[in-house]
Write a protein that holds these residues in place. Structure first.
Motif, PDB file in Angstrom:
ATOM      1  N   PRO A  97      87.000  21.417  35.844  1.00 49.02           N
ATOM      2  CA  PRO A  97      85.535  21.479  35.972  1.00 49.02           C
ATOM      3  C   PRO A  97      84.800  20.499  35.058  1.00 49.02           C
ATOM      4  CG  PRO A  97      86.466  23.683  35.833  1.00 49.02           C
ATOM      5  CD  PRO A  97      87.581  22.735  35.538  1.00 49.02           C
ATOM      6  N   ASP A  98      85.169  20.431  33.780  1.00 51.40           N
ATOM      7  CA  ASP A  98      84.463  19.564  32.830  1.00 51.40           C
ATOM      8  C   ASP A  98      84.632  18.089  33.200  1.00 51.40           C
ATOM      9  OD1 ASP A  98      83.631  21.761  31.430  1.00 51.40           O
ATOM     10  OD2 ASP A  98      85.268  21.690  29.978  1.00 51.40           O
ATOM     11  N   PHE A  99      85.876  17.708  33.487  1.00 53.46           N
ATOM     12  CA  PHE A  99      86.128  16.312  33.813  1.00 53.46           C
ATOM     13  C   PHE A  99      85.456  15.920  35.126  1.00 53.46           C
ATOM     14  CE2 PHE A  99      88.711  13.184  36.168  1.00 53.46           C
ATOM     15  CZ  PHE A  99      88.442  12.082  35.376  1.00 53.46           C
ATOM     16  N   ALA A 100      85.400  16.839  36.083  1.00 56.74           N
ATOM     17  CA  ALA A 100      84.803  16.529  37.385  1.00 56.74           C
ATOM     18  C   ALA A 100      83.351  16.098  37.229  1.00 56.74           C
ATOM     19  CB  ALA A 100      84.903  17.736  38.310  1.00 56.74           C
ATOM     20  N   ASP A 101      82.627  16.739  36.330  1.00 51.54           N
ATOM     21  CA  ASP A 101      81.225  16.387  36.115  1.00 51.54           C
ATOM     22  C   ASP A 101      81.093  15.002  35.482  1.00 51.54           C
ATOM     23  OD1 ASP A 101      80.361  18.779  37.194  1.00 51.54           O
ATOM     24  OD2 ASP A 101      80.302  19.804  35.260  1.00 51.54           O
ATOM     25  N   ILE A 102      81.956  14.712  34.485  1.00 53.08           N
ATOM     26  CA  ILE A 102      81.945  13.383  33.871  1.00 53.08           C
ATOM     27  C   ILE A 102      82.296  12.327  34.918  1.00 53.08           C
ATOM     28  CG2 ILE A 102      82.993  11.897  32.107  1.00 53.08           C
ATOM     29  CD1 ILE A 102      83.621  14.396  30.492  1.00 53.08           C
ATOM     30  N   TYR A 103      83.303  12.651  35.725  1.00 47.20           N
ATOM     31  CA  TYR A 103      83.755  11.712  36.753  1.00 47.20           C
ATOM     32  C   TYR A 103      82.621  11.379  37.724  1.00 47.20           C
ATOM     33  CZ  TYR A 103      86.009   9.901  40.920  1.00 47.20           C
ATOM     34  OH  TYR A 103      86.335   9.122  41.995  1.00 47.20           O
ATOM     35  N   LYS A 104      81.905  12.399  38.187  1.00 47.39           N
ATOM     36  CA  LYS A 104      80.845  12.175  39.167  1.00 47.39           C
ATOM     37  C   LYS A 104      79.733  11.306  38.572  1.00 47.39           C
ATOM     38  CE  LYS A 104      80.776  13.413  42.743  1.00 47.39           C
ATOM     39  NZ  LYS A 104      81.127  12.719  44.015  1.00 47.39           N
ATOM     40  N   GLN A 105      79.411  11.526  37.311  1.00 46.24           N
ATOM     41  CA  GLN A 105      78.390  10.707  36.659  1.00 46.24           C
ATOM     42  C   GLN A 105      78.860   9.256  36.512  1.00 46.24           C
ATOM     43  OE1 GLN A 105      77.144  12.209  32.821  1.00 46.24           O
ATOM     44  NE2 GLN A 105      75.066  11.467  33.093  1.00 46.24           N
ATOM     45  N   ALA A 106      80.140   9.095  36.145  1.00 53.53           N
ATOM     46  CA  ALA A 106      80.700   7.744  36.027  1.00 53.53           C
ATOM     47  C   ALA A 106      80.725   7.048  37.385  1.00 53.53           C
ATOM     48  CB  ALA A 106      82.107   7.820  35.444  1.00 53.53           C
ATOM     49  N   GLU A 107      81.039   7.792  38.427  1.00 57.29           N
ATOM     50  CA  GLU A 107      81.052   7.225  39.782  1.00 57.29           C
ATOM     51  C   GLU A 107      79.677   6.703  40.170  1.00 57.29           C
ATOM     52  OE1 GLU A 107      81.074   9.173  44.156  1.00 57.29           O
ATOM     53  OE2 GLU A 107      82.816   9.728  42.947  1.00 57.29           O
ATOM     54  N   HIS A 108      78.643   7.510  39.920  1.00 53.52           N
ATOM     55  CA  HIS A 108      77.281   7.086  40.243  1.00 53.52           C
ATOM     56  C   HIS A 108      76.894   5.837  39.467  1.00 53.52           C
ATOM     57  CE1 HIS A 108      76.152  11.417  41.657  1.00 53.52           C
ATOM     58  NE2 HIS A 108      76.691  10.695  42.620  1.00 53.52           N
ATOM     59  N   LEU A 109      77.316   5.790  38.211  1.00 54.41           N
ATOM     60  CA  LEU A 109      77.017   4.626  37.374  1.00 54.41           C
ATOM     61  C   LEU A 109      77.641   3.351  37.936  1.00 54.41           C
ATOM     62  CD1 LEU A 109      77.334   5.717  33.633  1.00 54.41           C
ATOM     63  CD2 LEU A 109      75.576   4.231  34.575  1.00 54.41           C
ATOM     64  N   CYS A 110      78.922   3.426  38.217  1.00 56.26           N
ATOM     65  CA  CYS A 110      79.656   2.237  38.668  1.00 56.26           C
ATOM     66  C   CYS A 110      79.252   1.801  40.069  1.00 56.26           C
ATOM     67  CB  CYS A 110      81.165   2.498  38.604  1.00 56.26           C
ATOM     68  SG  CYS A 110      81.795   2.740  36.922  1.00 56.26           S
TER      69      CYS A 110
END
Length: 259
Positions: free
Chosen positions: A98-111
């Protein structure tokens, strides 16, 4: 400088190395990645374009993108890669971590929506310094604190992504403001040219010409002149007639254009 590498299984990957060493780590190419220039400066090519990079510069990459750095013996980078495993099923990714999924989604939007200048430092110096501190903290945890480092590394990465997202958003706002300014100037220039040629202005045709709604046109012209689109047309037409009658330059009657 030895290569420093850390992997959290199916989450994130961390790497510090010289640029020429990083070129061999193609296994990270399928992931979203953020590269931070630790030292060195020069050029790199990405998707057929040439960019400059400087110390504290940031490069954000989508899966498959692979920048080629010019050979520079002093260039050192720090890379964070966000594992794309289960990226096609975010709910499963969320269930898995759960925690990593949120970081991942934010990083995806950034990139996927980069507004920052690739290879250059953040304009906000305080945020740039904070990211440098967090990277140093991550490297310390990896090399010195093997028993308790995972949560601290994850927390530092989370903060880095949040800081980048904030700066990316600010860059987008600046971009949009500049875009509206250019659009307003183009609209007003077009209206003035048409009116000076004694042409009738049809608002629907103007909106089609600039591919905008009347609401957007009103906002642009209002910000530039203090008047709505239709009021500006009426006012400028009247001032143009007056300037011709008085044989004076119309600029003497249109102080609203300098608002």
């Amino acid at each position: 400088m030895p290569v420093i590498q850390f992997n959290a299984h199916k989450k994130y990957h961390v790497l510090q190395s010289k640029t020429r060493v990083w070129e061999t780590h193609n296994e990270l190419t399928p992931h979203y990645r953020m590269i931070f220039i630790r030292s060195g400066e020069g050029h790199f090519s990405l998707d057929g374009k040439l960019y400059d990079y400087t110390p504290h510069g940031v490069i954000m990459l989508r899966p498959g993108q692979h920048p080629i750095f010019q050979e520079d013996g002093s260039a050192e980078i720090f890379l964070i890669a966000f594992d794309t495993w289960l990226s096609d099923d975010f709910l499963k990714k969320k269930e898995f971590s759960p925690d990593f999924a949120d970081i991942y989604k934010q990083a995806e939007h950034l990139c996927e929506g980069v507004r920052l200048t690739q290879g250059k430092p953040l304009q906000n110096e305080r945020d740039a310094q904070t990211i440098t501190y967090l990277i140093n903290q991550i490297l310390f945890e990896i090399t010195q604190q093997p028993t308790s480092h995972n949560k601290l590394i994850r927390g530092s990465i989370d903060l880095i992504v949040t800081i980048l997202a904030r700066n990316n958003f600010e860059s987008r706002k600046i971009e949009e403001t500049a875009g509206r300014q250019n659009l307003a100037e183009s609209i007003i220039r077009y209206l003035r040219e048409e009116l000076h040629q004694n042409k009738n202005i049809r608002v629907p045709e103007l909106l089609m010409r600039f591919n905008i709604s009347e609401e957007v046109a009103n906002i642009c012209v209002l910000n530039q002149t203090g008047m709505s689109l239709r009021n500006f047309i009426f006012k400028y037409k009247a001032d143009l007639f007056k300037s011709r009658m008085l044989k004076v330059d119309i600029s003497e009657l249109t102080s609203y254009l300098s608002v």
